[in-house]
Design a protein around this motif. Structure first.
Motif, short mmCIF file in Angstrom:
data_model
loop_
_atom_site.label_atom_id
_atom_site.label_comp_id
_atom_site.label_asym_id
_atom_site.label_seq_id
_atom_site.Cartn_x
_atom_site.Cartn_y
_atom_site.Cartn_z
N GLN A 156 125.44 121.56 -35.84
CA GLN A 156 124.17 121.11 -35.26
C GLN A 156 123.94 119.61 -35.37
O GLN A 156 122.82 119.13 -35.22
N ARG A 157 125.00 118.84 -35.65
CA ARG A 157 124.88 117.39 -35.76
C ARG A 157 125.90 116.72 -34.86
O ARG A 157 127.05 117.14 -34.79
N TRP A 158 125.48 115.67 -34.19
CA TRP A 158 126.38 114.90 -33.34
C TRP A 158 127.14 113.90 -34.18
O TRP A 158 126.64 113.39 -35.18
N ARG A 159 128.38 113.63 -33.75
CA ARG A 159 129.14 112.56 -34.37
C ARG A 159 130.07 111.94 -33.33
O ARG A 159 130.55 112.61 -32.43
N PHE A 160 130.28 110.65 -33.50
CA PHE A 160 131.15 109.91 -32.60
C PHE A 160 132.61 110.20 -32.92
O PHE A 160 133.01 110.15 -34.08
N LEU A 161 133.37 110.49 -31.87
CA LEU A 161 134.81 110.71 -32.01
C LEU A 161 135.61 109.46 -31.67
O LEU A 161 136.64 109.19 -32.27
N ASP A 162 135.13 108.70 -30.68
CA ASP A 162 135.84 107.53 -30.22
C ASP A 162 134.91 106.72 -29.32
O ASP A 162 133.89 107.22 -28.86
N PHE A 163 135.29 105.48 -29.08
CA PHE A 163 134.58 104.61 -28.14
C PHE A 163 135.61 104.11 -27.14
O PHE A 163 136.56 103.42 -27.53
N ILE A 164 135.44 104.51 -25.90
CA ILE A 164 136.37 104.15 -24.85
C ILE A 164 135.87 102.87 -24.19
O ILE A 164 134.67 102.72 -23.95
N TYR A 165 136.80 101.97 -23.87
CA TYR A 165 136.46 100.69 -23.25
C TYR A 165 136.91 100.71 -21.79
O TYR A 165 138.06 100.37 -21.49
N PRO A 166 136.02 101.11 -20.88
CA PRO A 166 136.40 101.26 -19.47
C PRO A 166 136.97 100.00 -18.82
O PRO A 166 137.87 100.08 -17.99
N SER A 167 136.47 98.84 -19.19
CA SER A 167 136.95 97.61 -18.55
C SER A 167 138.34 97.20 -19.04
O SER A 167 139.00 96.39 -18.41
N GLU A 168 138.80 97.76 -20.15
CA GLU A 168 140.13 97.43 -20.67
C GLU A 168 141.11 98.59 -20.62
O GLU A 168 142.24 98.45 -21.04
N ASP A 169 140.66 99.75 -20.20
CA ASP A 169 141.53 100.93 -20.11
C ASP A 169 142.18 101.26 -21.45
O ASP A 169 143.38 101.51 -21.54
N THR A 170 141.37 101.20 -22.50
CA THR A 170 141.84 101.56 -23.84
C THR A 170 140.65 102.11 -24.62
O THR A 170 139.56 102.26 -24.08
N ASP A 171 140.87 102.42 -25.88
CA ASP A 171 139.77 102.92 -26.70
C ASP A 171 139.92 102.42 -28.14
O ASP A 171 140.94 101.84 -28.51
N LEU A 172 138.90 102.65 -28.91
CA LEU A 172 138.85 102.14 -30.28
C LEU A 172 139.96 102.72 -31.14
O LEU A 172 140.64 102.00 -31.86
N LEU A 173 140.18 104.03 -31.09
CA LEU A 173 141.21 104.63 -31.94
C LEU A 173 142.60 104.07 -31.61
O LEU A 173 143.38 103.79 -32.52
N LYS A 174 142.89 103.87 -30.34
CA LYS A 174 144.18 103.26 -29.97
C LYS A 174 144.28 101.84 -30.53
O LYS A 174 145.33 101.45 -31.06
N GLN A 175 143.21 101.07 -30.40
CA GLN A 175 143.20 99.70 -30.91
C GLN A 175 143.45 99.69 -32.43
O GLN A 175 144.24 98.89 -32.92
N LEU A 176 142.77 100.59 -33.13
CA LEU A 176 142.92 100.64 -34.59
C LEU A 176 144.33 101.07 -34.99
O LEU A 176 144.89 100.54 -35.96
#
Length: 186
Positions: A156-176
């Motif tokens: 019953q709680r939301w949590r962030f899985l990832d942050f996708i960067y549409p202008s760069e065609d990548t995401d935070l987990l890939k960057q990390l």
């Protein structure tokens, strides 16, 4: 697909029936709409809390504060990856060893307000477009959101899985992951 008839701008492949037959919406579709709206509300509340910290000059990046004060807002995988990056940056005196931008805003120069907009619900996950939305913002207007926040609901709680960067065609987990690999090869 989107429910563009509604000002709430909530999307789901399972909700398309609502557009064609709004008076016969199923309980399941109503539940999915409620979940999607809850997801967007959680996202907006996070950004309303977080963005003011990006406007202050604190010791260290604002996102470290989010990890300290709102750890439960992140999946264990995302939290651990961000924590490792932060620790590596702390150890690397005078050089950049980790992310050098705000990972939740995808910028080095944040606006003073961000808005959670289009919400998509599919396969048990929620995606929320997060847009720069400050009337004072002097940055060039983008045709894409700053980030696409990907979330899941657990217990019953939301949590962030990832942050996708549409202008760069990548995401935070890939960057990390890339940064971690680069650090290990030094």
């Amino acid at each position: 697909r989107c429910l563009s008839d509604w000002s709430s701008d909530v999307c789901s492949s399972d909700l398309c029936a609502l557009v064609n037959t709004p008076s016969t919406a199923s309980a399941q579709s109503s539940d999915e709409l409620s979940v999607a709206l809850s997801c967007r509300q959680f996202t907006q509340q996070f950004y309303d809390w977080y963005v003011p910290f990006t406007q202050k000059h604190a010791n260290g990046p604002a996102w470290n504060l989010a990890l300290q004060r709102r750890a439960s807002a992140f999946s264990p995988q995302l939290f651990q990856a961000l924590k490792q990056d932060s620790e590596a940056q702390t150890k690397a005196k005078g050089e950049i060893a980790g992310i050098d931008y705000d990972p939740f805003l995808n910028t080095q120069d944040s606006a003073d307000h961000y808005e959670a907009r289009k919400t998509t619900w599919a396969n048990g996950r929620c995606s929320v477009e997060v847009w720069r939305a400050s009337p004072k913002d002097t940055a060039a207007k983008s045709e894409k959101p700053a980030v696409l926040a990907e979330l899941e609901q657990q217990n019953q709680r939301w949590r962030f899985l990832d942050f996708i960067y549409p202008s760069e065609d990548t995401d935070l987990l890939k960057q990390l992951q890339q940064l971690k690999k680069a650090r290990s090869e030094r």
